[in-house]
Enzyme design. Structure first.
Site, PDB file in Angstrom:
ATOM      1  N   CYS A   1     -23.641  15.637 -17.408  1.00 22.95           N
ATOM      2  CA  CYS A   1     -21.947  15.793 -18.356  1.00 22.95           C
ATOM      3  C   CYS A   1     -22.246  17.081 -19.063  1.00 22.95           C
ATOM      4  CB  CYS A   1     -21.870  14.805 -19.254  1.00 22.95           C
ATOM      5  SG  CYS A   1     -23.264  14.883 -20.023  1.00 22.95           S
TER       6      CYS A   1
ATOM      7  N   ASP B   1     -23.658  18.184 -21.901  1.00 28.62           N
ATOM      8  CA  ASP B   1     -24.310  18.206 -23.373  1.00 28.62           C
ATOM      9  C   ASP B   1     -25.369  18.432 -23.326  1.00 28.62           C
ATOM     10  OD1 ASP B   1     -21.539  16.576 -23.301  1.00 28.62           O
ATOM     11  OD2 ASP B   1     -23.094  14.723 -23.773  1.00 28.62           O
TER      12      ASP B   1
ATOM     13  N   CYS C   1     -20.734  14.709 -25.973  1.00 26.11           N
ATOM     14  CA  CYS C   1     -19.469  13.549 -26.406  1.00 26.11           C
ATOM     15  C   CYS C   1     -20.218  13.274 -28.072  1.00 26.11           C
ATOM     16  CB  CYS C   1     -18.862  12.680 -25.212  1.00 26.11           C
ATOM     17  SG  CYS C   1     -20.518  11.727 -25.601  1.00 26.11           S
TER      18      CYS C   1
ATOM     19  N   CYS D   1     -26.312   9.067 -22.884  1.00 24.90           N
ATOM     20  CA  CYS D   1     -26.597   9.946 -24.260  1.00 24.90           C
ATOM     21  C   CYS D   1     -27.836   9.204 -25.704  1.00 24.90           C
ATOM     22  CB  CYS D   1     -25.399   9.477 -25.469  1.00 24.90           C
ATOM     23  SG  CYS D   1     -23.850  10.123 -24.145  1.00 24.90           S
TER      24      CYS D   1
END
Lengths: 158, 222
Positions: free
Chosen positions: A66, A68, A93, A136
């Site tokens: 993603c 991140d 996010c 995450c």
């Protein structure tokens, strides 16, 4: 969802995407849990510690899927092995921000061995992360380990 | 997840009993519809796995299959054939969208080979993380300055310059990716593997950078 004043340091990046990069339709309004929203709007311990200090360990990790990026820093008391201060900065996010925010909150005041016992599943549970956002929490756990590893390396423990 | 339609691979065509190899949507013998085959996206269209894909051939095969799968053709079909036609249509659409786009096609190939994506893959190189983090910080500062109401115009120019720089890096990565295609398409096994490893690194780098471009676009659009 907009960042509050304290959220200036962190950005929203809530884009439910398939792993081919395509935006999932109809899921853009997927709800965050209340705790995620709280950490997102009032992130704890955003900031920077001096990465050149011997007392400070820095963990910089990323999620290629993603894009991140998460940096988590700790200031450790060498005598007591206690994490006296923890700071983070995450570009990602809402779930990535909340995971790292929560992680700093949890590790402050704990010994490094104790902090290492924190598992990503604890974060998932606390924040009620949906399956697509579990990575995450993995990132946050990796960041804790990387920061502690860096501190140990600096202090000749590893 | 790129959903792969679970194939209920029929060992034999329910129509003519001809053996099916799970590589086609229609029976080669009698032309009857089959459940979604478990093959890769290229094979769905009868194409060789190629990164330098013949776009016209893909287009042609896609339209051909779409015509054969058109709901009008299944109005009088049984419930199972109707269901298969819908599942096959979803597969064909996913496959077409994935293969049509050069980047998605490349990522798909890397995922198929297990070189990129999925859990347990190698960690992002530290220097790449440092670089991406620094770029993020730069953009973040510009954003904060913009929100603090500082000279809007100057901030905009700064952000646009940063965007142009990162976008250029992304374009450079795309060129590097394309440069690996021939080695993957034509190479022997080991050439192919090393092309895959090179492309995995490029794709990963691109993910971080293209996210950054999107972020800047959002700020500029605010």
């Amino acid at each position: 969802m907009r960042a509050g004043a304290a959220g200036l340091a962190v950005w929203p990046r809530w884009r439910p995407v398939h792993d081919n990069g395509e935006l999932k339709s109809g899921e853009t309004t997927m709800a965050y849990s209340e705790k995620v929203v709280d950490h997102y709007n009032n992130p704890r311990n955003v900031g920077t510690l001096d990465k050149n200090s011997a007392e400070v360990g820095t963990g910089l990790v990323g999620a290629p899927e993603c894009g991140d990026v998460m940096r988590l820093q700790i200031r450790v008391n060498a005598e007591t092995q206690v994490i006296e201060e923890a700071k983070f900065k995450t570009f990602g996010c809402g779930s990535a921000i909340a995971s790292s925010s929560l992680a700093t909150e949890w590790i402050q005041g704990r010994t490094i061995d104790d902090a290492l016992s924190i598992k990503n599943t604890d974060i998932v549970k606390e924040l009620s992360l949906p399956p697509v956002k579990i990575h995450c929490s993995v990132l946050a756990e990796d960041a804790i380990r990387a920061a502690i590893g860096d501190w140990r390396k600096k202090n000749g423990a590893e | 997840m790129a959903k792969r339609v679970e194939s209920a691979v029929a060992a034999a065509c329910p129509g003519c009993a001809a053996a099916q190899e799970g590589r086609a949507l229609f029976c080669a013998q009698c032309g009857r519809i089959q459940p979604p085959p478990g093959c890769d996206y290229f094979t769905v269209f009868g194409l060789r796995p190629h990164l330098n894909l013949d776009a016209a051939a893909l287009e042609r095969e896609f339209h051909g299959l779409s015509r054969r799968l058109h709901p009008d053709r299944f109005i009088r079909a049984g419930a199972q054939e109707k269901e298969w036609s819908l599942a096959d249509t979803a597969l064909v659409n996913d496959a077409y969208r994935t293969l049509k786009d050069p980047l998605r096609r490349t990522e798909y190939v890397l995922k198929l080979s297990g070189t990129w994506g999925g859990p347990g893959k190698e960690k992002t190189p530290a220097d790449l993380l440092e670089e991406v983090f620094e770029l993020n910080m730069e953009v973040d500062e510009a954003r904060a300055a913009k929100q603090a109401g500082k000279d809007e115009r100057a901030q905009r120019t700064g952000l646009e310059a940063a965007r142009a720089r990162v976008a250029e890096m992304v374009e450079g990565l795309d060129r590097e990716l394309r440069a690996q295609w021939p080695a993957w398409d034509a190479g022997a096994e080991d050439t192919r593997r090393s092309a895959e490893r090179a492309m995995a690194l490029l794709v990963e780098r691109r993910r971080y950078l293209s996210n950054l471009v999107r972020e800047v676009d959002e700020i500029l659009g605010e």
